[in-house]
Write a protein that holds these residues in place. Sequence first.
Motif, mmCIF file in Angstrom:
data_model
loop_
_atom_site.group_PDB
_atom_site.id
_atom_site.type_symbol
_atom_site.label_atom_id
_atom_site.label_comp_id
_atom_site.label_asym_id
_atom_site.label_seq_id
_atom_site.Cartn_x
_atom_site.Cartn_y
_atom_site.Cartn_z
ATOM 1 N N CYS A 141 0.760 -1.405 0.010
ATOM 2 C CA CYS A 141 0.035 0.027 -0.173
ATOM 3 C C CYS A 141 0.721 1.230 -0.070
ATOM 4 O O CYS A 141 0.617 2.233 -0.837
ATOM 5 C CB CYS A 141 -0.972 0.028 1.235
ATOM 6 N N ILE A 142 1.847 1.183 0.605
ATOM 7 C CA ILE A 142 2.600 2.297 0.906
ATOM 8 C C ILE A 142 3.388 2.811 -0.483
ATOM 9 O O ILE A 142 3.710 4.026 -1.107
ATOM 10 C CB ILE A 142 3.854 2.212 1.956
ATOM 11 N N ILE A 143 3.845 1.731 -1.092
ATOM 12 C CA ILE A 143 4.695 1.786 -2.547
ATOM 13 C C ILE A 143 3.526 2.335 -3.569
ATOM 14 O O ILE A 143 4.103 3.299 -4.221
ATOM 15 C CB ILE A 143 5.245 0.212 -3.004
ATOM 16 N N LYS A 144 2.508 2.021 -3.544
ATOM 17 C CA LYS A 144 1.307 2.257 -4.479
ATOM 18 C C LYS A 144 1.034 3.716 -4.135
ATOM 19 O O LYS A 144 0.987 4.466 -5.051
ATOM 20 C CB LYS A 144 0.003 1.334 -4.282
ATOM 21 N N ALA A 145 1.045 4.014 -2.962
ATOM 22 C CA ALA A 145 0.697 5.418 -2.424
ATOM 23 C C ALA A 145 1.903 6.491 -2.885
ATOM 24 O O ALA A 145 1.507 7.585 -3.362
ATOM 25 C CB ALA A 145 0.466 5.526 -0.893
ATOM 26 N N LEU A 146 3.195 5.896 -2.886
ATOM 27 C CA LEU A 146 3.968 6.864 -3.280
ATOM 28 C C LEU A 146 4.009 6.900 -4.635
ATOM 29 O O LEU A 146 4.272 8.094 -5.278
ATOM 30 C CB LEU A 146 5.537 6.194 -2.925
ATOM 31 N N GLU A 147 3.565 5.975 -5.408
ATOM 32 C CA GLU A 147 3.281 6.042 -6.952
ATOM 33 C C GLU A 147 2.307 7.166 -7.261
ATOM 34 O O GLU A 147 2.077 7.736 -8.343
ATOM 35 C CB GLU A 147 3.310 4.650 -7.535
ATOM 36 N N LYS A 148 1.345 7.337 -6.263
ATOM 37 C CA LYS A 148 0.217 8.353 -6.786
ATOM 38 C C LYS A 148 0.602 9.844 -6.189
ATOM 39 O O LYS A 148 -0.223 10.451 -6.803
ATOM 40 C CB LYS A 148 -0.984 7.710 -5.815
ATOM 41 N N LEU A 149 1.569 9.903 -5.191
ATOM 42 C CA LEU A 149 1.710 11.297 -4.886
ATOM 43 C C LEU A 149 2.286 12.134 -6.230
ATOM 44 O O LEU A 149 2.946 11.571 -6.943
ATOM 45 C CB LEU A 149 2.774 11.307 -3.923
ATOM 46 N N THR A 150 1.839 13.301 -6.358
ATOM 47 C CA THR A 150 2.254 14.323 -7.508
ATOM 48 C C THR A 150 3.280 15.194 -6.973
ATOM 49 O O THR A 150 3.446 15.280 -5.527
ATOM 50 C CB THR A 150 0.952 14.952 -7.954
ATOM 51 N N VAL A 151 3.473 15.944 -8.209
ATOM 52 C CA VAL A 151 4.588 17.141 -7.679
ATOM 53 C C VAL A 151 3.973 18.148 -6.927
ATOM 54 O O VAL A 151 4.632 18.898 -6.355
ATOM 55 C CB VAL A 151 5.332 17.707 -9.053
ATOM 56 N N ASP A 152 2.640 18.417 -6.984
ATOM 57 C CA ASP A 152 1.989 19.260 -6.475
ATOM 58 C C ASP A 152 1.996 19.031 -4.762
ATOM 59 O O ASP A 152 1.959 19.861 -3.882
ATOM 60 C CB ASP A 152 0.425 19.324 -6.559
ATOM 61 N N GLN A 153 2.198 17.811 -4.442
ATOM 62 C CA GLN A 153 2.576 17.575 -3.031
ATOM 63 C C GLN A 153 3.788 17.233 -2.737
ATOM 64 O O GLN A 153 4.242 16.980 -1.444
ATOM 65 C CB GLN A 153 1.620 15.942 -2.823
ATOM 66 N N GLY A 154 4.721 17.478 -3.754
ATOM 67 C CA GLY A 154 6.131 17.644 -3.178
ATOM 68 C C GLY A 154 6.923 16.220 -3.665
ATOM 69 O O GLY A 154 7.944 15.846 -3.033
ATOM 70 N N MET A 155 6.280 15.435 -4.465
ATOM 71 C CA MET A 155 6.864 14.106 -4.814
ATOM 72 C C MET A 155 7.258 14.061 -6.223
ATOM 73 O O MET A 155 6.408 13.971 -7.275
ATOM 74 C CB MET A 155 5.924 12.768 -4.438
ATOM 75 N N PRO A 156 8.523 13.876 -6.609
ATOM 76 C CA PRO A 156 9.083 13.804 -8.238
ATOM 77 C C PRO A 156 8.228 12.340 -8.696
ATOM 78 O O PRO A 156 7.890 11.383 -7.669
ATOM 79 C CB PRO A 156 10.410 13.606 -8.006
ATOM 80 N N PRO A 157 8.055 12.395 -9.834
ATOM 81 C CA PRO A 157 7.771 10.909 -10.341
ATOM 82 C C PRO A 157 8.348 9.632 -10.217
ATOM 83 O O PRO A 157 9.495 9.576 -10.517
ATOM 84 C CB PRO A 157 7.695 11.267 -11.890
#
Length: 257
Positions: free
Chosen positions: A50-66
């Motif tokens: 679940c954590i891996i999938k959530a990291l993949e879903k985060l966006t640059v707007d939330q501060g996560m690079p692709p």
Amino acid sequence: MAAGLKRDPIVILRIDGEDLLEFINGPSYEAEMAPLFSQIRSDDASLRDCIIKALEKLTVDQGMPPSSDSWVMSNIAEPALRSWDWRGNDQEKPVPQETFLEEFKKVAERVTQNLKEQPVIVAHSENTFDGSGIKRLLSSKFELDKSLNAALENVPKVRNGKISKEYLRVVLDVVAPSAGLPPTGAFEQIDKVVADIFNMKNADDVKMVKEDEFKKLLKDFLGSIMLQLEGNPISVSSNSVVHEPLASSSSLLQPPS
């Protein structure tokens, strides 16, 4: 902070963990992550899954690079997961939402630290497809005829010059750049608009038509796509990690002191 250098329509972002840290410690964290968790959870998914999938879903707007970028996954996400102490928390299935929210924040904090040590440069672009490109093309007979003739050069024709309607999609893809449309497969939302119109007009049959009628059909499809996009514009964004140094703009990418 993700400091931006605008190069219309591309913005260069420096992702250094500050925005992500602000997100996970901010008031919107649970409100945004709870619906995301509902999308990715399953009865047999582990907490780590679940954590891996959530990291993949985060966006640059939330501060996560692709995280789809292999370098980001190898150097930012995976080290954070390896340093996360998951023992004792990864057995319960299905994963409780409260556990996910708490443990995801711990992993995200490690991601922010990795980003602080190794900031990621991301090219961010946004486009709105509102039919204006199609309208410009249809309003210029010269440009329209030029585009259609060029697109039809490599389309198979029978002896009497007729063309199968099944090539309408192929020709539309060739004309797309002139009409301000992306290629097939680039954006799912645009593909759906085109597919719905083609299905509505039964465009995929193999009926043979004369070249003039073929052009007329294509103009009709372009007009229908234009009207759909005018009524319901589609905004899309894309993000790509920049792996080469930006010599001309490196000084502008530094966060303000």
